[in-house]
Design an enzyme around this catalytic site. Structure first.
Site, PDB file in Angstrom:
ATOM      1  N   GLN A   1      16.363 131.700 -11.593  1.00  0.00           N
ATOM      2  CA  GLN A   1      15.344 130.650 -11.564  1.00  0.00           C
ATOM      3  C   GLN A   1      13.940 131.260 -11.580  1.00  0.00           C
ATOM      4  O   GLN A   1      13.644 132.196 -10.833  1.00  0.00           O
ATOM      5  CB  GLN A   1      15.549 129.777 -10.300  1.00  0.00           C
ATOM      6  CG  GLN A   1      14.694 128.528 -10.242  1.00  0.00           C
ATOM      7  CD  GLN A   1      15.095 127.451 -11.257  1.00  0.00           C
ATOM      8  OE1 GLN A   1      16.188 127.466 -11.814  1.00  0.00           O
ATOM      9  NE2 GLN A   1      14.207 126.521 -11.494  1.00  0.00           N
TER      10      GLN A   1
ATOM     11  N   ASP B   1      20.132 130.295 -20.296  1.00  0.00           N
ATOM     12  CA  ASP B   1      18.784 129.730 -20.369  1.00  0.00           C
ATOM     13  C   ASP B   1      18.194 129.885 -21.778  1.00  0.00           C
ATOM     14  O   ASP B   1      17.209 129.228 -22.112  1.00  0.00           O
ATOM     15  CB  ASP B   1      17.857 130.489 -19.408  1.00  0.00           C
ATOM     16  CG  ASP B   1      17.608 129.736 -18.114  1.00  0.00           C
ATOM     17  OD1 ASP B   1      17.593 128.492 -18.141  1.00  0.00           O
ATOM     18  OD2 ASP B   1      17.404 130.401 -17.083  1.00  0.00           O
TER      19      ASP B   1
ATOM     20  N   LYS C   1      21.416 122.103 -10.020  1.00  0.00           N
ATOM     21  CA  LYS C   1      22.274 122.818 -10.972  1.00  0.00           C
ATOM     22  C   LYS C   1      23.642 123.057 -10.353  1.00  0.00           C
ATOM     23  O   LYS C   1      24.678 122.869 -11.002  1.00  0.00           O
ATOM     24  CB  LYS C   1      21.603 124.140 -11.402  1.00  0.00           C
ATOM     25  CG  LYS C   1      20.389 123.884 -12.281  1.00  0.00           C
ATOM     26  CD  LYS C   1      19.519 125.090 -12.562  1.00  0.00           C
ATOM     27  CE  LYS C   1      18.273 124.619 -13.325  1.00  0.00           C
ATOM     28  NZ  LYS C   1      17.349 125.686 -13.698  1.00  0.00           N
TER      29      LYS C   1
HETATM   30  N1  L34 Z   1      15.376 130.215 -15.332  1.00  0.00           N
HETATM   31  N2  L34 Z   1      13.815 128.712 -14.531  1.00  0.00           N
HETATM   32  C1  L34 Z   1      14.875 128.963 -15.323  1.00  0.00           C
HETATM   33  N3  L34 Z   1      15.460 128.016 -16.087  1.00  0.00           N
HETATM   34  C2  L34 Z   1      14.974 126.745 -16.083  1.00  0.00           C
HETATM   35  O1  L34 Z   1      15.502 125.817 -16.878  1.00  0.00           O
HETATM   36  C3  L34 Z   1      13.898 126.442 -15.246  1.00  0.00           C
HETATM   37  N4  L34 Z   1      13.393 125.167 -15.107  1.00  0.00           N
HETATM   38  C4  L34 Z   1      11.957 124.989 -14.952  1.00  0.00           C
HETATM   39  C5  L34 Z   1      11.503 125.907 -13.804  1.00  0.00           C
HETATM   40  N5  L34 Z   1      12.174 127.189 -13.794  1.00  0.00           N
HETATM   41  C6  L34 Z   1      13.297 127.465 -14.500  1.00  0.00           C
HETATM   42  C7  L34 Z   1      14.055 124.137 -14.546  1.00  0.00           C
HETATM   43  O2  L34 Z   1      15.243 124.145 -14.302  1.00  0.00           O
HETATM   44  C8  L34 Z   1      11.852 123.527 -14.615  1.00  0.00           C
HETATM   45  N6  L34 Z   1      13.211 123.093 -14.319  1.00  0.00           N
HETATM   46  C9  L34 Z   1      13.556 121.808 -13.861  1.00  0.00           C
HETATM   47  C10 L34 Z   1      14.879 121.420 -13.719  1.00  0.00           C
HETATM   48  C11 L34 Z   1      15.210 120.154 -13.265  1.00  0.00           C
HETATM   49  C12 L34 Z   1      14.250 119.258 -12.931  1.00  0.00           C
HETATM   50  C13 L34 Z   1      12.930 119.608 -13.067  1.00  0.00           C
HETATM   51  C14 L34 Z   1      12.590 120.886 -13.522  1.00  0.00           C
HETATM   52  C15 L34 Z   1      14.652 117.911 -12.413  1.00  0.00           C
HETATM   53  O3  L34 Z   1      15.810 117.597 -12.352  1.00  0.00           O
HETATM   54  N7  L34 Z   1      13.708 117.066 -12.003  1.00  0.00           N
HETATM   55  C16 L34 Z   1      14.004 115.781 -11.450  1.00  0.00           C
HETATM   56  C17 L34 Z   1      13.251 115.599 -10.151  1.00  0.00           C
HETATM   57  C18 L34 Z   1      13.795 116.485  -9.097  1.00  0.00           C
HETATM   58  C19 L34 Z   1      12.857 116.645  -7.922  1.00  0.00           C
HETATM   59  O4  L34 Z   1      11.940 117.472  -8.025  1.00  0.00           O
HETATM   60  O5  L34 Z   1      13.070 115.961  -6.912  1.00  0.00           O
HETATM   61  C20 L34 Z   1      13.574 114.711 -12.449  1.00  0.00           C
HETATM   62  O6  L34 Z   1      14.176 113.634 -12.438  1.00  0.00           O
HETATM   63  O7  L34 Z   1      12.635 114.970 -13.201  1.00  0.00           O
END
Ligand code: L34
Length: 294
Positions: free
Chosen positions: A98, A121, A54
């Site tokens: 988060q 959010d 982020k």
């Molecule tokens: N307050 N908490 C708040 N807001 C959110 O929107 C989240 N979330 C979830 C968990 N807690 C939170 C996230 O940001 C899940 N989440 C989230 C964000 C980004 C990715 C996965 C979950 C993401 O970019 N995943 C990558 C892989 C990154 C890695 O783990 O190496 C992908 O390509 O899926």
């Protein structure tokens, strides 16, 4: 048949380009730089990665960011007073805490403490309520990202049978709500399944669009879906490490077997994850725009 891969990475990039223009305009016309505060409590490895992404995305777009890391044993009172300060800070338009939070902290008290105008959010009950009755509000990032992914990859949702698996507050329930609304990227017939659903396969087999957010790997396998389904895999499960120490990620869907039957499917990584991040950026820009008094 092997499915078309819906790339969240690519679509997020397109949206970032659009946002860059908007951010330039905001700066030029109004002298406003969007600002996001991210709060990470403790050192959960996955949360660290997400918050890091982020912040990186803010830097890439020219959004001002403050990343606040707090120790895992911080008291709820301390966290609430930090949020109070950020609510009053005019450089900060969006506040993100988060989740999940450590046990000693009551998550809903924390969410209530965030000024709804800075709740990028979309988790504050004021925003959740407005979403349900379709008033202007911040839409939650992952569900909104899913709608954008479908729309921008040409998947028709109008009249489609959408089946959601998982009933969380951050994915299942809001995506159900958005999908059933009469909006250009919704207007579907929606079914929500969860751990007490009697016959999960009956429902998953009927889906034209299947959205899986259970938080467990391989919840859905190839034998559970119909030919031509579009599958959105929301999960990111860390199932181990490579010999080089990199995390091995899998979704909630058994990609290998499902892709043989699906018309299209999102990968993990590179599917919904990048969309969550970019929709947060979009909400932050919107929060900054809302702060301008004309
Ligand atoms: N307050 N908490 C708040 N807001 C959110 O929107 C989240 N979330 C979830 C968990 N807690 C939170 C996230 O940001 C899940 N989440 C989230 C964000 C980004 C990715 C996965 C979950 C993401 O970019 N995943 C990558 C892989 C990154 C890695 O783990 O190496 C992908 O390509 O899926």
């Amino acid at each position: 048949m092997s499915a078309k891969i819906i790339s969240g990475t690519e679509i997020a990039k397109q949206i970032r380009e659009e946002l860059k223009k908007e951010i330039k305009e905001l700066k030029k016309r109004h002298g406003v730089t969007p600002g996001l505060a991210t709060i990470l409590v403790g050192d959960d490895p996955a949360s660290k990665v997400y918050v890091g992404q982020k912040e990186k995305s803010c830097n890439n777009l020219g959004i001002y960011s403050e990343k606040i890391n707090l120790p895992g044993d911080i008291s709820e009172k301390e966290l609430l007073s930090l949020i109070e300060k950020l609510n009053k800070n005019s450089r900060i338009h969006g506040i993100l805490v988060q989740l999940p939070l450590p046990k000693q902290i009551n998550e809903s008290r924390v969410i209530y403490a965030i000024d709804p105008a800075k709740d990028v959010d979309g988790f504050h009950p004021v925003n959740v309520g407005k979403m349900v009755v379709r008033e202007k509000c911040f839409l939650p990032c992952t569900p909104h990202g899913i709608l954008e992914l479908l729309a921008r990859s040409g998947v028709q949702t109008e009249g489609a049978e959408v089946v959601v698996v998982g009933r969380s507050n951050i994915v299942g329930k809001p995506v159900l709500n958005l999908m059933l609304q009469k909006r250009p990227t919704g207007n579907a017939t929606v079914t929500l399944c969860h751990t007490r659903t009697k016959d999960l396969v009956f429902h998953t087999k009927r889906a034209d669009i299947l959205i899986v957010a259970t938080g467990h790997p391989k919840t859905v396998t190839g034998d559970m879906v119909k030919e031509g389904v579009v599958v959105i895999d929301v999960g990111v499960n860390r199932i181990g490490k490579t010999p080089e120490g990199k995390a091995i990620l899998v979704g909630d869907v058994d990609f290998e077997s499902v892709k043989e039957k699906a018309a299209a499917i999102t990968p993990v990584p590179g599917g919904v994850g990048p969309m969550t991040i970019v929709m947060l950026m979009k909400n932050t820009v919107e929060a900054a725009r809302n702060s301008i008094v004309e």
